[in-house]
Design an enzyme around this catalytic site. Structure first.
Site, PDB file in Angstrom:
ATOM      1  CE  LYS A   3      -2.257   1.518   3.502  1.00 56.91           C
ATOM      2  NZ  LYS A   3      -2.078   2.889   3.898  1.00 56.91           N
ATOM      3  CG  ASP A  63      -4.872   4.206   1.713  1.00 51.46           C
ATOM      4  OD1 ASP A  63      -6.122   4.852   1.561  1.00 51.46           O
ATOM      5  OD2 ASP A  63      -4.503   4.206   2.804  1.00 51.46           O
ATOM      6  CG  LEU A  64      -3.472   8.650  -3.271  1.00 51.73           C
ATOM      7  CD1 LEU A  64      -3.192   9.026  -4.626  1.00 51.73           C
ATOM      8  CD2 LEU A  64      -2.237   8.895  -2.347  1.00 51.73           C
ATOM      9  CE  LYS A  65      -7.810   6.379   4.198  1.00 46.10           C
ATOM     10  NZ  LYS A  65      -6.280   6.290   4.239  1.00 46.10           N
ATOM     11  CG  LEU A  66      -8.849  10.968  -5.102  1.00 41.15           C
ATOM     12  CD1 LEU A  66      -7.868  10.108  -4.743  1.00 41.15           C
ATOM     13  CD2 LEU A  66      -9.056  10.874  -6.622  1.00 41.15           C
ATOM     14  CG  HIS A  67     -14.614  13.451   0.239  1.00 38.16           C
ATOM     15  ND1 HIS A  67     -14.764  13.252   1.720  1.00 38.16           N
ATOM     16  CD2 HIS A  67     -15.509  13.889  -0.237  1.00 38.16           C
ATOM     17  CE1 HIS A  67     -15.799  13.615   1.852  1.00 38.16           C
ATOM     18  NE2 HIS A  67     -16.470  13.935   0.673  1.00 38.16           N
ATOM     19  CG  ASP A  68     -12.331  17.838  -4.779  1.00 41.81           C
ATOM     20  OD1 ASP A  68     -13.437  18.680  -4.898  1.00 41.81           O
ATOM     21  OD2 ASP A  68     -11.179  18.164  -4.540  1.00 41.81           O
ATOM     22  CB  ILE A  69     -16.731  18.593  -7.061  1.00 36.16           C
ATOM     23  CG1 ILE A  69     -15.627  18.858  -7.971  1.00 36.16           C
ATOM     24  CG2 ILE A  69     -17.108  19.393  -6.040  1.00 36.16           C
ATOM     25  CD1 ILE A  69     -15.703  20.261  -8.540  1.00 36.16           C
ATOM     26  N   PRO A  70     -17.510  15.372  -8.284  1.00 36.27           N
ATOM     27  CG  PRO A  70     -19.683  14.532  -8.499  1.00 36.27           C
ATOM     28  CD  PRO A  70     -19.033  15.878  -7.614  1.00 36.27           C
ATOM     29  CB  THR A 117      -9.637   1.235  11.486  1.00 35.74           C
ATOM     30  OG1 THR A 117      -8.498   1.759  10.921  1.00 35.74           O
ATOM     31  CG2 THR A 117     -10.546   0.335  10.422  1.00 35.74           C
ATOM     32  N   GLY A 127       0.815  -2.735   8.724  1.00 37.71           N
ATOM     33  CA  GLY A 127       1.758  -1.968   8.602  1.00 37.71           C
ATOM     34  C   GLY A 127       2.927  -2.247   9.499  1.00 37.71           C
ATOM     35  NE  ARG A 128       2.175   2.439  12.948  1.00 33.55           N
ATOM     36  CZ  ARG A 128       1.598   3.527  13.615  1.00 33.55           C
ATOM     37  NH1 ARG A 128       2.157   4.246  14.057  1.00 33.55           N
ATOM     38  NH2 ARG A 128       0.144   3.428  13.108  1.00 33.55           N
TER      39      ARG A 128
END
Length: 232
Positions: A30, A57-64, A118, A209-210
């Site tokens: 990732k 894993d950039l978690k896009l969240h913006d206008i369509p 999480t 991860g860690r």
């Protein structure tokens, strides 16, 4: 059984390849915000050149329209899995698929949506997001919305994976971070689990991860994760 996904939460390319060079097998890794924003798209290309699968894993969240354009560019990197925030809404998620399909030379990357992080507790969600539901109900709502938008699955905690499978079907992916080895530190995660618990409770993929990247012997730690995940 799908390979565990190793979170390359390193600040630089040097540390990434110091870690990867310890392994003599192809991994599923990732690349998150920390690494991508420090090193840019080139780090993705270099990891792909080694033959590893990548969850970007950039978690896009913006206008369509913005998300659609961004996904078109990310698809050209040849990654295997990308994500958005389900809170962006159905139209945004549909636009994300359109962008991925437009930017893909062949099969588009799998696309999943984050339900609730999480690191989020039910109390935090209700107080800070003003969502008057249980955490599980919120996650299930986002999962159904994600499925309705045509995505491949969601990011969720292990503790919701089985419920999501019941509502959305077994083929709908449940990618579960917050995985720790038995006795491991929870760090900043609130809803955590071990690989064997994840296997029993309906995860499709686990993200660790860690517990591996910071282990004294990362290869041995990864083998232990695989054994627990595969039920060996």
């Amino acid at each position: 059984m799908n390979k565990p996904i190793i979170a390359l939460d390193f600040p630089s390319e040097i540390e990434v390849f110091q870690f990867l060079n310890q392994f003599d097998e192809k991994l599923f890794v990732k690349v998150g915000m920390e690494l991508f924003y420090q090193e840019g798209p080139d780090i993705v290309r270099k990891i792909k050149d080694l033959g590893h699968d990548i969850f970007l894993d950039l978690k896009l969240h913006d206008i369509p329209n913005t998300v659609k354009s961004a996904m078109k560019g990310l698809a050209r990197l040849g990654v295997d899995l990308v994500n958005v925030h389900a809170a962006g809404g159905k139209n945004m998620m549909e636009a994300a698929i359109e962008g991925l399909e437009a930017g893909s030379a062949d099969k588009r990357p799998m696309l999943i949506a984050v339900t609730q992080l999480t690191s989020t507790t039910e109390e935090q969600m209700q107080k800070e997001q003003k969502i008057p539901l249980s955490l599980l109900d919120s996650v299930l709502h986002y999962a159904q919305l994600t499925k309705d938008a045509g995505l491949d699955g969601v990011v969720c905690s292990v503790h919701e994976a089985k419920n999501i499978a019941d509502v959305c079907g077994e083929t709908f992916l449940r990618v579960t971070p917050g995985i720790r080895l038995p006795g491991g530190d929870a760090h900043d995660q609130k809803r955590i689990a071990t690989p064997d618990y994840a296997r029993i409770n309906g995860s499709s993929y686990i993200v660790i991860g860690r517990a591996v990247t910071k282990a004294e012997n990362p290869v041995e730690a990864y083998k232990k994760v695989c054994q627990l995940w595969e039920g060996i």
